[in-house]
Write a protein that holds these residues in place. Structure first.
Motif, mmCIF file in Angstrom:
data_model
loop_
_atom_site.group_PDB
_atom_site.id
_atom_site.type_symbol
_atom_site.label_atom_id
_atom_site.label_comp_id
_atom_site.label_asym_id
_atom_site.label_seq_id
_atom_site.Cartn_x
_atom_site.Cartn_y
_atom_site.Cartn_z
ATOM 1 N N SER A 125 29.783 54.685 30.798
ATOM 2 C CA SER A 125 29.595 56.123 30.651
ATOM 3 C C SER A 125 28.125 56.324 30.281
ATOM 4 O O SER A 125 27.378 55.354 30.178
ATOM 5 C CB SER A 125 30.529 56.677 29.579
ATOM 6 N N PRO A 126 27.647 57.561 30.107
ATOM 7 C CA PRO A 126 26.214 57.761 29.869
ATOM 8 C C PRO A 126 25.612 56.898 28.763
ATOM 9 O O PRO A 126 24.548 56.313 28.955
ATOM 10 C CB PRO A 126 26.132 59.254 29.532
ATOM 11 N N ASN A 127 26.277 56.803 27.597
ATOM 12 C CA ASN A 127 25.687 56.068 26.479
ATOM 13 C C ASN A 127 26.607 54.999 25.899
ATOM 14 O O ASN A 127 26.382 54.532 24.783
ATOM 15 C CB ASN A 127 25.281 57.042 25.364
ATOM 16 N N THR A 128 27.632 54.619 26.648
ATOM 17 C CA THR A 128 28.564 53.609 26.164
ATOM 18 C C THR A 128 28.994 52.712 27.315
ATOM 19 O O THR A 128 29.276 53.205 28.413
ATOM 20 C CB THR A 128 29.821 54.253 25.549
ATOM 21 N N VAL A 129 29.031 51.418 27.054
ATOM 22 C CA VAL A 129 29.597 50.485 28.023
ATOM 23 C C VAL A 129 30.936 50.001 27.475
ATOM 24 O O VAL A 129 31.074 49.732 26.283
ATOM 25 C CB VAL A 129 28.642 49.305 28.302
ATOM 26 N N TYR A 130 31.935 49.953 28.356
ATOM 27 C CA TYR A 130 33.274 49.499 27.980
ATOM 28 C C TYR A 130 33.580 48.212 28.731
ATOM 29 O O TYR A 130 33.207 48.060 29.895
ATOM 30 C CB TYR A 130 34.328 50.550 28.344
ATOM 31 N N PHE A 131 34.260 47.294 28.073
ATOM 32 C CA PHE A 131 34.679 46.078 28.735
ATOM 33 C C PHE A 131 36.038 45.666 28.198
ATOM 34 O O PHE A 131 36.419 45.996 27.071
ATOM 35 C CB PHE A 131 33.663 44.947 28.575
ATOM 36 N N ALA A 132 36.791 44.939 29.040
ATOM 37 C CA ALA A 132 38.174 44.619 28.701
ATOM 38 C C ALA A 132 38.540 43.241 29.215
ATOM 39 O O ALA A 132 38.058 42.802 30.266
ATOM 40 C CB ALA A 132 39.122 45.662 29.307
ATOM 41 N N ASP A 133 39.402 42.557 28.446
ATOM 42 C CA ASP A 133 40.056 41.369 28.970
ATOM 43 C C ASP A 133 41.390 41.818 29.561
ATOM 44 O O ASP A 133 41.484 42.931 30.075
ATOM 45 C CB ASP A 133 40.195 40.297 27.888
ATOM 46 N N SER A 134 42.422 41.033 29.465
ATOM 47 C CA SER A 134 43.701 41.431 30.069
ATOM 48 C C SER A 134 44.475 42.440 29.229
ATOM 49 O O SER A 134 45.315 43.172 29.758
ATOM 50 C CB SER A 134 44.574 40.193 30.296
ATOM 51 N N HIS A 135 44.194 42.523 27.896
ATOM 52 C CA HIS A 135 45.033 43.322 27.030
ATOM 53 C C HIS A 135 44.286 44.266 26.081
ATOM 54 O O HIS A 135 44.920 45.084 25.430
ATOM 55 C CB HIS A 135 45.933 42.407 26.186
ATOM 56 N N SER A 136 42.970 44.160 25.967
ATOM 57 C CA SER A 136 42.210 44.968 25.016
ATOM 58 C C SER A 136 40.951 45.528 25.655
ATOM 59 O O SER A 136 40.424 44.965 26.621
ATOM 60 C CB SER A 136 41.815 44.136 23.780
ATOM 61 N N VAL A 137 40.472 46.646 25.063
ATOM 62 C CA VAL A 137 39.231 47.278 25.507
ATOM 63 C C VAL A 137 38.278 47.362 24.325
ATOM 64 O O VAL A 137 38.682 47.716 23.208
ATOM 65 C CB VAL A 137 39.483 48.703 26.050
#
Length: 213
Positions: free
Chosen positions: A77-89
């Motif tokens: 998103s504009p000021n946040t990067v999100y990443f996830a494995d198989s079960h969590s973000v």
């Protein structure tokens, strides 16, 4: 930077925010970089800063996020990067002007237990997860005042459209409209009721479109 990406198996996903770029490598590592960082490092340096490894060459700074499990999804998103494995973000805030060695550790914002994450998406104001069971989770960013948000919500609900409203797929309430929790200003992830078999999601600035079976 290219050498670091190649050393981690090469890029398999990529994204961009307001002032940064991000790639996910085949080894499950998240790498973020941007120009014009605020740090007063040497022209060429490597530095360990908390959970991150920072590499800088000239005005370009690269961040290797350490201490996470094997990451499978990334979105921005504009000021946040999100990443996830198989079960969590997890989320990592990246302000437009930032001291790299002051970035906080990624924050876990969603844990789904036995459910598996199939897709991770982000838009201008909201992000979403779709699970292997076809369930949709949403969360957003508070970018406008609460008063303005209430006005927009009331208008959308009165007209029966907008990102605060959805039509339930249940037979006994097909004409009911209600707010989509988690979309827009709500920063806490919320599961969307009434939607089943979700296969994809598109997130606009003030609206969303979900594909369902």
């Amino acid at each position: 930077m290219l050498e670091t990406i190649e050393d981690n198996g090469g890029a398999i996903r990529c994204g961009a925010g307001e002032s940064y770029y991000v790639v996910l490598t085949a080894s499950g590592k998240v790498i973020v970089w941007w120009d014009g960082c605020a740090n007063k490092f040497e022209e060429r340096c490597t530095k360990e800063a908390g959970p991150h490894s920072i590499y800088r060459q000239g005005r370009t700074a690269m961040l290797l996020v350490n201490g996470l499990p094997h990451i499978r999804h990334v979105s921005s998103s504009p000021n946040t990067v999100y990443f996830a494995d198989s079960h969590s973000v997890w989320s990592l805030e990246i302000p437009a002007s930032v001291y790299l060695d002051r970035l906080e550790y990624p924050r876990r914002i969603l844990e789904l237990g036995d459910a598996s994450i199939q897709k991770l998406r982000s838009g201008a104001r909201s992000s979403a997860v779709i699970t292997d069971e076809g369930k949709l989770w949403l969360w957003g960013s508070q970018l406008v005042s609460e008063a303005d948000m209430q006005k927009a919500m009331h208008y959308a609900e009165g007209e029966g459209f907008g990102h605060w409203a959805y039509s339930s797929t249940k037979a006994d309430s097909t004409n009911s409209n209600t707010r989509w929790p988690g979309l827009g200003g709500n920063v806490e992830p919320a599961e969307i009721p009434g939607l089943h078999g979700v296969s994809d999601i598109a997130l606009g600035a003030q609206h969303a479109l979900a594909a369902v079976a």
